[in-house]
Scaffold this motif. Structure first.
Motif, short mmCIF file in Angstrom:
data_model
loop_
_atom_site.label_atom_id
_atom_site.label_comp_id
_atom_site.label_asym_id
_atom_site.label_seq_id
_atom_site.Cartn_x
_atom_site.Cartn_y
_atom_site.Cartn_z
N THR A 103 -0.26 78.46 66.49
CA THR A 103 0.55 78.94 67.61
C THR A 103 -0.31 79.57 68.70
OG1 THR A 103 0.85 80.98 66.40
CG2 THR A 103 2.64 79.40 66.30
N ASN A 158 15.78 62.88 61.79
CA ASN A 158 15.11 63.77 62.72
C ASN A 158 16.12 64.77 63.22
OD1 ASN A 158 13.45 64.98 64.49
ND2 ASN A 158 13.35 63.29 65.94
N GLN A 181 8.91 78.40 70.75
CA GLN A 181 8.19 79.03 71.85
C GLN A 181 9.13 79.87 72.71
OE1 GLN A 181 4.74 78.59 72.24
NE2 GLN A 181 4.84 77.62 70.25
N THR A 212 4.64 78.70 57.97
CA THR A 212 5.40 77.45 58.01
C THR A 212 4.51 76.21 57.90
OG1 THR A 212 5.36 77.45 60.42
CG2 THR A 212 7.28 78.39 59.37
N SER A 253 11.05 70.18 71.51
CA SER A 253 9.81 70.94 71.37
C SER A 253 9.31 71.42 72.73
CB SER A 253 8.74 70.08 70.70
OG SER A 253 8.48 68.94 71.48
N SER A 294 14.03 76.04 59.25
CA SER A 294 12.81 75.38 59.73
C SER A 294 12.15 74.56 58.63
CB SER A 294 11.85 76.43 60.27
OG SER A 294 10.89 76.77 59.33
N THR A 295 12.27 74.96 57.37
CA THR A 295 11.52 74.24 56.35
C THR A 295 12.40 73.62 55.28
OG1 THR A 295 11.19 76.28 55.14
CG2 THR A 295 9.48 75.65 56.67
N LEU A 296 13.20 74.47 54.60
CA LEU A 296 13.92 73.96 53.43
C LEU A 296 14.91 72.86 53.78
CD1 LEU A 296 14.66 76.96 51.08
CD2 LEU A 296 13.18 75.01 50.75
N SER A 303 3.69 73.59 66.96
CA SER A 303 2.92 74.78 66.62
C SER A 303 3.52 75.41 65.37
CB SER A 303 2.89 75.77 67.79
OG SER A 303 4.15 75.93 68.34
N ARG A 313 18.99 73.02 64.54
CA ARG A 313 19.10 73.70 63.25
C ARG A 313 19.17 75.21 63.44
NH1 ARG A 313 14.07 71.68 60.17
NH2 ARG A 313 13.60 70.31 61.89
N GLU A 332 12.43 66.27 74.86
CA GLU A 332 12.25 66.69 73.47
C GLU A 332 12.50 68.19 73.35
OE1 GLU A 332 11.30 65.04 70.68
OE2 GLU A 332 11.38 63.10 71.72
N ASN A 338 14.76 70.52 55.67
CA ASN A 338 14.13 69.21 55.72
C ASN A 338 14.18 68.50 54.38
OD1 ASN A 338 13.48 69.06 58.31
ND2 ASN A 338 11.35 69.67 58.10
N TYR A 339 14.08 69.29 53.30
CA TYR A 339 14.05 68.68 51.99
C TYR A 339 15.41 68.14 51.59
CZ TYR A 339 9.51 70.85 51.29
OH TYR A 339 8.21 71.22 51.39
N SER A 351 7.09 68.56 54.08
CA SER A 351 8.42 68.00 54.32
C SER A 351 8.39 66.84 55.30
CB SER A 351 9.35 69.09 54.85
OG SER A 351 8.94 69.48 56.14
N THR A 410 3.13 78.48 62.23
CA THR A 410 2.55 79.76 61.84
C THR A 410 1.94 79.60 60.46
OG1 THR A 410 4.59 80.47 60.78
CG2 THR A 410 4.34 81.00 63.09
N PHE A 456 13.97 80.55 58.25
CA PHE A 456 13.01 79.81 57.44
C PHE A 456 13.67 78.63 56.76
CE2 PHE A 456 9.94 83.44 57.36
CZ PHE A 456 8.90 82.71 57.88
N PRO A 465 15.49 61.62 53.98
CA PRO A 465 14.19 61.48 54.64
C PRO A 465 14.30 60.63 55.89
CG PRO A 465 14.26 60.28 52.57
CD PRO A 465 15.48 61.09 52.62
N ALA A 491 12.10 61.40 48.20
CA ALA A 491 11.76 60.90 49.52
C ALA A 491 10.40 60.25 49.58
CB ALA A 491 11.81 62.06 50.51
N ILE A 542 8.83 83.53 64.95
CA ILE A 542 8.18 83.54 63.63
C ILE A 542 8.17 82.14 63.03
CG2 ILE A 542 8.35 84.49 61.29
CD1 ILE A 542 9.33 87.04 62.59
N ILE A 543 9.18 81.32 63.35
CA ILE A 543 9.10 79.94 62.89
C ILE A 543 8.51 79.06 64.00
CG2 ILE A 543 10.90 80.08 61.16
CD1 ILE A 543 12.75 78.74 63.21
N ALA A 544 7.72 79.71 64.87
CA ALA A 544 6.87 79.01 65.83
C ALA A 544 7.65 78.27 66.91
CB ALA A 544 5.91 78.04 65.14
#
Lengths: 434, 339
Positions: B41, A295, A380, B85, A222, A283-285, B80, A301, A220, A287-288, B92, B82, A280, A292, B18, A376-378
């Motif tokens: 984190t 993965n 590692q 996020t 992650s 990491s987030t947008l 993890s 990304r 994975e 996804n929208y 999402s 922050t 950012f 749906p 969704a 910053i977007i976590a």
């Protein structure tokens, strides 16, 4: 005639004198000092201040980082105890034991320990893939593999002495031996095209090695972390941004209006947005916007975003190189009857890229260091790994040791890139003189 | 926070489309074979990695309990997150639940469309001072210099508290926990203020923890708890009752060690029987196995065991139970009955 003035001149040299050494004050150590460090009053003041500063700081730093340092301890408290016992109350020292314990995490993140030979092998193959691009012959590859094997042997001896066990013969060792021997035997300039095929095959090999597939256990993303993640993002960004950047630069200078508009808009948009914003979005947008249930791997990304970001900068650097070429070069290429791609490939780009080398490497180094933003977007990366390590009450309280270690590792990579760029500039300048 | 709102607003359209797919989180989780749990984190005691690279901690334990309730064993993929996020990742669908020291507030529950599934830690803002200062109570802090993280609710709480008590203070703005430590230890400020659990963790990292004391006053309410998305109450129930099961387990003396034994046959206490599945069909009501609570408790221990392992007096952090004791022990932990 010549005798006439024999008495009026006090002394006439009759023979050639042996050359004398220059005055003491202008040669040797003293000369270097007077010329470089004490040439004027202001220079002298700066020199004295700098030396004073070094004398003031260096002993404390060495004492902290080396003399009072602890390499083997279970926790920060044990570190402090050892230092207090050995050097008295109030003594401070570096607790490198945290690096010692978490070295694997800093290198591979949470990559399963039993599978860590795969990133190792990918790293060896990366060297194999890079050498044909960076050098004319394969000799540096043989040297690199030799150094690698020696380092591995040393590590095995160290592990044997300290009671650990390091397997000496693994996939990496075998690969190193094979490619080292191949490089020695078939390492001449003529074989370089064949080696370049390995370079083109590398991304596929690295993908399967790192993520699994083809019978290899899937990992994975992650679990990716540490310098492995830095390397994955950095190398992909560097390798992807150069060709993309060239295409974008050519597109922006193209005569086709739509293509030109697309490239210009892309470059200006990306350059106008901070990398952290793009991360950012990744990491987030994103996804929208995706259907749906998709993965879409976060590391993938981020790789795409970082590559796009770097390629916009790369495009501008290369456009600078293209613009610096005299118009006559373009016209000469046209006059020879070359089509667009031939003229670019054979005449324009070799010259333009050569001019752009410092800028290109500068972008590479910047990109490599920017990879730390992913914390910053976590993700590692080494900086991101610091927080969970420091949150463990075993090590909570340590700060500088980790920063120094990470800075040192980054310095090695960036300094190597910088030196290679200088080597390349020298080599290509030699071609100019020919 | 604004960024979160913006991101969520921008994505709302996508979520609406969704929402059908997110309706049955439990099915998604079961199909995936893993619970995706959003964690911090890194925060001492609550989420950290051990030397083998495994996540541990008070918040992490709740992820394990929920996953064990579903799968029988803690199959968790930790993500993890922050502060920036965390909410978008949940909204999402990147994570199934948040277990990340998130304060349950009105606007988060309503405006950000989270559902809080309970409170697993009652925190509050406190003060730490050097013992040399000779202060025993926050009411004696008039005129003190105070290190405070900028842009946080702690900053606002501090201003409120001092105004309400007619005291003055001089703020020393700092950005990070690390900076706070360096400044406080260098006597750049008399007092450092943040959440009490954070103070305890910070103090444990000082070279001489005994020289510093945490003042008894707690000046704000910070109920931290797990959160899920709006719109899937069945999933929220699973998280809520996994947490409640851990709390009831402590109340009834069920531990990781004796849970298997107690679940092997029905005992005298009907509530224990219902919880452990030896009586009735309570697991099926949530779409889980009959022994879901047994698995959850076996994976992590009961609430008290988790607390003692990661935060309690025997750890470096050394927190007392305080508010987080069971209601029978003078705290406010009070799980609704299993019936």
């Amino acid at each position: 005639m010549s005798d006439t003035h024999a008495e009026t001149v006090a002394y006439v040299a009759k023979t050639q004198y042996d050359p004398q050494p220059p005055p003491v004050a202008s040669s040797g150590v003293l000369g270097w000092l007077t010329q470089n460090l004490f040439s004027s009053i202001s220079n002298t003041i700066v020199t004295v201040l700098a030396i004073a500063l070094i004398i003031y700081m260096l002993p404390g730093m060495i004492e902290w980082a080396v003399l009072h340092s602890v390499w083997n301890a279970e926790s920060i408290r044990e570190c402090r105890e050892i230092i207090t016992n050995a050097f008295g109350e109030g003594a401070t020292g570096a607790c490198w034991a945290v690096i010692h314990e978490r070295f694997g995490q800093f290198m591979y993140g949470y990559y399963p320990p039993s599978l860590r030979w795969r990133p190792d092998l990918a790293a060896v193959l990366l060297i194999v893939a890079m050498v044909p691009v960076l050098f004319r012959t394969m000799r540096p590859l043989a040297v690199a593999m030799g150094v690698l094997l020696a380092a591995k042997a040393l590590f095995a001896v160290y592990a044997e002495l300290t009671g650990g066990n390091a397997e000496l013969v693994g996939p990496t060792t075998i690969a190193a031996v094979i490619f080292g021997v191949l490089a020695l035997v078939f390492g001449s300039e003529k074989t370089r095209p064949y080696w370049l095929w390995l370079t083109f095959a590398y991304p596929v090999a690295a993908y399967f090695l790192l993520w699994g597939g083809l019978g290899l256990e899937t990992v994975e993303s992650s679990r990716f972390g540490g310098f492995l993640l830095t390397a994955v993002i950095g190398v992909t960004g560097i390798a992807g941004s150069l060709p993309l950047g060239i295409l974008l630069a050519l597109g922006r200078r193209s005569n086709l209006p739509i293509l030109k508009a697309i490239c210009t808009i892309f470059i200006e948009f990306i350059r106008g947005v901070p990398l952290i914003t793009l991360l950012f979005v990744a990491s987030t947008l994103l996804n929208y916007f995706l259907p749906p249930g998709t993965n879409f791997n976060i590391v993938l990304r981020v790789l795409i975003m970082v590559t796009l970001f770097a390629s916009a900068y790369m495009a501008e650097v290369i456009r600078g190189g293209l613009a610096a070429l005299p118009k006559g070069q373009y016209e000469a290429a046209d006059a020879l009857g070359l089509d667009y791609w031939q003229s670019m490939r054979l005449i324009i780009l070799p010259q333009a890229l050569k001019i752009s080398i410092p800028g290109i490497v500068n972008t590479f180094i910047g990109l490599f260091k920017d990879t730390t933003l992913v914390s910053i977007i976590a993700l590692q990366d080494p900086l991101g790994l610091m927080k969970p390590i420091l949150s463990n009450s075993t090590w909570n309280g340590i700060v500088w040791e980790l920063y120094i270690f990470i800075a040192f590792m980054f310095f090695i990579c960036c300094f190597a890139m910088s030196r290679y760029s200088m080597f390349l500039e020298t080599r290509l300048r030699a071609a100019d003189r020919r | 926070m604004n960024f979160n709102k913006l991101a969520i607003a921008a994505g709302l359209a996508g979520v609406c489309v969704a929402s059908g797919a997110h309706a049955a989180t439990l099915d998604d989780v079961k199909a995936r074979g893993q619970l995706r749990c959003g964690i911090n984190t890194g925060i001492p005691g609550f989420a950290f990695t051990d030397s083998a690279g495994n996540w541990q901690g008070f918040d992490v334990a709740l992820c394990k309990a929920v996953a064990a309730a579903i799968f029988g064993e803690p199959n968790v993929e930790y993500v993890s997150l922050t502060g920036k996020t965390r909410f978008t990742a949940l909204a999402s669908g990147e994570v199934d639940m948040l277990s990340r020291n998130t304060t349950w507030t009105y606007s988060r529950d309503t405006d950000l469309k989270l559902d809080f599934a309970g409170v697993n830690y009652y925190d509050g803002q406190g003060f730490i001072v050097s013992k040399e200062l000779g202060v025993a109570s926050a009411s004696e802090l008039d005129g003190a210099t105070i290190c405070i993280q900028t842009g946080t609710t702690t900053e606002l709480n501090l201003a409120d508290y001092f105004r309400a008590n007619n005291m003055s203070y001089e703020p020393v703005p700092i950005e990070t926990e690390t900076e706070a430590k360096e400044k406080f230890l260098a006597n750049a400020c008399d007092v450092y203020t943040t959440d009490a659990s954070g103070l305890a963790a910070t103090r444990s990292s000082y070279p001489n923890p005994g020289d510093y004391m945490i003042l008894p006053e707690i000046i704000s309410k910070e109920p931290l708890g797990p959160a899920v998305r709006h719109g899937d109450s069945e999933w929220g129930d699973i998280v809520r009752w996994s947490l409640n099961a851990l709390i009831v387990a402590e109340e009834k003396g069920i531990t990781a060690e004796n849970v298997k034994e107690m679940a092997s046959a029905a005992g005298d206490d009907p509530e224990v029987n219902r919880l452990l599945g030896t009586e009735g069909e309570y697991g099926a009501m949530m779409g889980l196995d009959q022994d879901w609570a047994v698995n959850a408790i076996a994976a992590t221990g009961n609430y008290g065991e988790i607390f003692d392992t990661f935060l309690g007096p025997d750890t470096e952090i050394g927190l007392e139970r305080g508010l987080n004791a069971l209601y029978t022990d003078g705290g406010i932990l009070y799980a609704p009955p299993f019936r």
